[in-house]
Design an enzyme around this catalytic site. Structure first.
Site, PDB file in Angstrom:
ATOM      1  N   LYS A  73       0.752  -1.019   0.304  1.00  0.00           N
ATOM      2  CA  LYS A  73       0.575  -0.171   0.207  1.00  0.00           C
ATOM      3  C   LYS A  73       0.632   1.227  -0.098  1.00  0.00           C
ATOM      4  O   LYS A  73       0.524   2.409  -0.369  1.00  0.00           O
ATOM      5  CB  LYS A  73      -0.932   0.146   1.350  1.00  0.00           C
ATOM      6  CG  LYS A  73      -2.419  -1.393   0.627  1.00  0.00           C
ATOM      7  CD  LYS A  73      -3.078  -0.887   0.582  1.00  0.00           C
ATOM      8  CE  LYS A  73      -3.821  -2.297   0.119  1.00  0.00           C
ATOM      9  NZ  LYS A  73      -5.062  -1.799  -1.091  1.00  0.00           N
ATOM     10  N   GLU A 127      -9.802   5.518   2.937  1.00  0.00           N
ATOM     11  CA  GLU A 127     -11.297   4.931   3.637  1.00  0.00           C
ATOM     12  C   GLU A 127      -9.789   3.248   3.853  1.00  0.00           C
ATOM     13  O   GLU A 127      -8.703   2.893   3.343  1.00  0.00           O
ATOM     14  CB  GLU A 127     -12.059   4.207   2.378  1.00  0.00           C
ATOM     15  CG  GLU A 127     -11.675   3.688   1.583  1.00  0.00           C
ATOM     16  CD  GLU A 127     -10.279   3.891   0.517  1.00  0.00           C
ATOM     17  OE1 GLU A 127     -10.089   4.687   0.124  1.00  0.00           O
ATOM     18  OE2 GLU A 127     -10.260   3.202  -0.041  1.00  0.00           O
ATOM     19  N   SER A 170       1.241  -9.747  -0.587  1.00  0.00           N
ATOM     20  CA  SER A 170       0.813  -8.325  -0.854  1.00  0.00           C
ATOM     21  C   SER A 170       1.528  -7.698   0.874  1.00  0.00           C
ATOM     22  O   SER A 170       1.788  -6.171   1.156  1.00  0.00           O
ATOM     23  CB  SER A 170      -0.323  -7.690  -1.270  1.00  0.00           C
ATOM     24  OG  SER A 170      -1.014  -9.168   0.038  1.00  0.00           O
TER      25      SER A 170
HETATM   26  C1  LIG Z   1      -2.009  -6.647   2.714  1.00  0.00           C
HETATM   27  C2  LIG Z   1      -3.226  -6.898   1.718  1.00  0.00           C
HETATM   28  N1  LIG Z   1      -3.137  -6.848   1.029  1.00  0.00           N
HETATM   29  C3  LIG Z   1      -4.248  -6.960  -0.059  1.00  0.00           C
HETATM   30  C4  LIG Z   1      -4.973  -5.505   0.343  1.00  0.00           C
HETATM   31  C5  LIG Z   1      -5.889  -5.623  -1.378  1.00  0.00           C
HETATM   32  O1  LIG Z   1      -6.284  -5.197  -1.581  1.00  0.00           O
HETATM   33  P1  LIG Z   1      -5.765  -4.861  -3.654  1.00  0.00           P
HETATM   34  O2  LIG Z   1      -6.974  -5.562  -4.075  1.00  0.00           O
HETATM   35  O3  LIG Z   1      -6.232  -3.512  -3.403  1.00  0.00           O
HETATM   36  O4  LIG Z   1      -4.400  -5.183  -3.593  1.00  0.00           O
HETATM   37  C6  LIG Z   1      -5.271  -5.361   1.833  1.00  0.00           C
HETATM   38  C7  LIG Z   1      -6.434  -4.340   1.798  1.00  0.00           C
HETATM   39  O5  LIG Z   1      -6.503  -4.099   2.458  1.00  0.00           O
HETATM   40  C8  LIG Z   1      -3.809  -5.222   2.273  1.00  0.00           C
HETATM   41  O6  LIG Z   1      -3.637  -5.178   3.585  1.00  0.00           O
END
Ligand SMILES: Cc1ncc(COP(=O)(O)O)c(C=O)c1O
Lengths: 265, 407
Positions: free
Chosen positions: B100, B122, B383
């Site tokens: 993020k 948000e 992620s």
């Molecule tokens: C670690 C992590 N991965 C994925 C996501 C999902 O978001 P996005 O699909 O935009 O990557 C979030 C959202 O809060 C997150 O904290």
């Protein structure tokens, strides 16, 4: 169901006639389905000095609405309110003034543009306000609505530049909805200075009536707004009274007070 | 097996142009009050993104402050167990613990160019809120974060983190009290404060230019990963590239590095309870046309997932488009599989993944040796890290006795 009547241009004609006759336009808003007797309340409001009535088809995620209309929408949805049900209700009554529905675009997309437009027309609805459809996205809906004879009322904001005001006014049918302040629906302590600017900008560009909404809450404020605009839209202040149990009588009383405020100051 | 429909180089994940359309999806379905702000943002981002000096500053900050590039780790033990070669793009090692930060640093820089001194955001899991609060602290900006009341409960530690970083967290009590409702409230606040406030949206969703801008700010994940994989795989690209999808930003950033430059298969993994592409139908919400979970009347349904970050009934419009043209496909993982993956990656590799990321791992675990042929090379974008989820998982495992979850 009432026999379909030709409604093309009807909203603009009606409001222009009232305006040109020297009247200021009062358009109260009610969320459809919010109480058992919402239709009775709508009729009482219509009969208490309204020139047209705005009826909200409730949506789960009302992005332009503050806490009061959010609460009314939620209540309406919990009561099982559907667009088809509301339109069937509207088709079965004559409220005596033109009805303009307000809803969010997803309900239109889900039902289909042409189906929604023809259902509105068959139900005797004169116009539609879809606040999440700006000029760039309104094409498919506006075409279907034009064809069905339903007026697509467009919105102008305090941040809309002059050239764009012209293009929006040109695309608008019925009247132009002037967003009086930057923000969502909800009662406010005073009228924002932006209301007069928006009204002036629209008047410079079109002969369609311009009505100001968002944050107009009292008879005094309605009067103030009507000094610079052709009319006023009052939502949250009325809906709150219905949420608080004011019923058709309370709604009628408040509408009459708005009317008196506008006419006498 | 590998779809090449629409895979002409440079064309699949390009610039959606002034209308912000990805095929039939995307657009800018906002109240008139927000049109000027979206225009201003698009203009500012377009201008910035065309300037080499902006890229230089952005990348330098992500390196010196954010810890980029994040490594690609080969999972030797788990690979052995699964009969595939599993590589992880380690966004869990970026500052604040997820991908993020890339997005918020970029948006904060654009906000500064526009002269806006205040950020609103948000958040679902809290990671985007933490990242936004971090960027606000770094740039000396004011910050307000909207978070569903259910999520402030599930992610209490992240609420405290945001407050430590100087942000104000506002609990949202409307609707299902999760991510969707936090977006509604942030948009309402934006309408009222747009003159001096930038809405720092956390994923590839919302009105144009957000889906495109956030994908571009996140493409550093995919661009780095492609180059890193080529070193590890002797010049080859992975057979599969897998990422979890909430709004879809880590997946979009990852896919952007592969969609045009490679023939790797792209797989997005949604939470079973929030599977907009698998179970949804096209509609319009939060300023975009995309696939949405909704009922017959068009009322939006609540998503329900173990992971707050994937608890969203929509998906970024570009993903809907990638699915429509067949360049990526979208699958699901359920809560039980995710809990299992959370533990298995922890034990075999010493990496505790975020519950969101565990969805991508879970899909690989479920399909290795089957739909994913033995010997395949698979890149998964991890992620985020799982620290924020540890206490929730402890509670879940404690109450899941008898379901085989407790090891
Ligand atoms: C670690 C992590 N991965 C994925 C996501 C999902 O978001 P996005 O699909 O935009 O990557 C979030 C959202 O809060 C997150 O904290």
């Amino acid at each position: 169901m009432r026999v379909p009547q030709p409604v093309s241009g009807m909203l603009a004609d009606h409001l222009r006639r009232r305006r040109d006759g020297g009247a200021k336009l009062l358009i109260p808003y009610v969320t459809a389905g919010m109480t058992d007797d919402w239709l009775v309340a709508a009729g009482a409001v219509a009969a208490s000095g309204a020139d047209a009535l705005e009826v909200g088809l409730p949506f789960s995620d009302p992005m332009m609405d503050g806490p009061v209309i959010q609460a009314a929408s939620l209540r309406a949805l919990q009561r099982g309110t559907t667009p088809q049900g509301v339109l069937a209700d509207l088709a079965a009554v004559d409220l005596g003034v033109p009805v303009v529905v307000m809803t969010y675009y997803n309900l239109v997309v889900r039902m289909g543009h042409r189906r929604m437009a023809s259902l509105l027309a068959e139900s005797g609805v004169a116009g539609a306000i879809v606040p999440d459809l700006p000029l760039e996205e309104v094409g498919p809906w506006a075409a279907a609505a034009d064809e069905a004879g339903v007026a697509t009322v467009m919105l102008v904001a305090p941040t809309t530049d002059a050239a764009r005001v012209g293009r929006i006014a040109e695309r608008s049918r019925g009247f132009v909805y002037g967003i009086g302040r930057m923000g969502v629906t909800g009662e406010q302590a005073c009228v924002a200075s932006s209301a007069a600017r928006v009204a002036g900008a629209v008047r410079d560009r079109t002969d369609l009536p311009v009505c100001i909404g968002i944050g107009v809450s009292t008879p005094e404020q309605a009067h103030e707004v009507c000094r610079v605009a052709d009319g006023v839209i009052v939502g949250s202040a009325l809906v709150r009274r219905l949420l608080d149990g004011g019923g058709p009588d309370g709604a009628a009383e408040f509408t009459a007070a708005l009317r008196r405020g506008i006419d006498t100051g | 097996m590998i779809s090449d429909r629409g895979a002409a180089p440079g064309h699949v994940m390009g610039d959606p142009g002034p209308t912000g359309r990805f095929g039939e999806f995307g657009g800018r379905f906002v109240p008139e009050s927000l049109v000027a702000a979206c225009d201003q943002l698009e203009h500012a981002f377009r201008e910035a993104w065309a300037e080499p000096s902006f890229h230089h500053t952005f990348e330098a900050l992500l390196a010196s402050y954010g810890g980029r590039p994040t490594p690609v780790t080969e999972c030797t033990r788990l690979s052995g167990e699964l009969g595939i070669r599993l590589l992880l793009k380690r966004e869990d090692l970026a500052h604040t613990g997820s991908h993020k930060l890339n997005n918020v640093v970029g948006q904060a820089m654009v906000a500064q160019r526009m002269g806006k001194r205040r950020l609103i955001a948000e958040t679902g899991a809290g990671q985007h809120g933490v990242a936004t609060a971090t960027a606000a602290a770094l740039f000396g900006m004011e910050c307000v974060v909207y978070m569903g009341a259910l999520d402030t409960e599930r992610q209490a530690l992240n609420v405290f983190r945001m407050e430590l970083l100087g942000a104000e967290v506002r609990e949202v009590h409307s609707g299902g009290r999760t991510l969707k409702d936090a977006v509604n409230e942030a948009m309402r606040e934006w309408v009222a404060t747009v003159e001096h406030t930038h809405y720092c949206l956390g994923s590839v969703m919302g009105p144009h230019p957000y889906p495109w801008m956030v994908r571009e700010l996140q493409r550093i994940v995919g661009d780095e990963a492609r180059a890193q994989c080529r070193i590890i795989l002797d010049g080859a690209d992975p057979d599969l590239v897998v990422a979890c999808v909430g709004g879809g930003s880590n997946a979009a950033g990852t896919f952007a590095g592969f969609a045009d430059a490679t023939t790797s298969q792209l797989v997005g993994v949604e939470a079973e309870g929030g599977a907009a592409l698998t179970m949804g139908v096209p509609g319009v919400l939060h300023g975009m046309r995309s696939a949405l979970l909704q009922d017959e009347a068009g009322q939006i349904r609540e998503a329900e997932s173990i992971s707050a970050g994937l608890d969203y009934p929509g998906i970024g419009p570009e993903h809907a488009h990638l699915a429509a043209i067949g360049r990526a496909r979208y699958v699901t993982a359920d809560d039980a599989e995710v809990l299992d993956a959370f533990q298995r990656l922890s034990r075999t590799e010493g990496i505790i993944p975020a519950l969101e990321s565990a969805h991508a791992i879970a899909w690989v675990l479920a399909h290795a040796g089957k739909e994913i042929p033995s010997g395949s090379t698979v890149l998964v974008t991890l992620s985020g890290r799982g620290d924020k989820d540890v206490s929730q998982v402890r509670d879940l495992l404690g109450s899941a006795a008898g379901t085989g979850q407790r090891v």
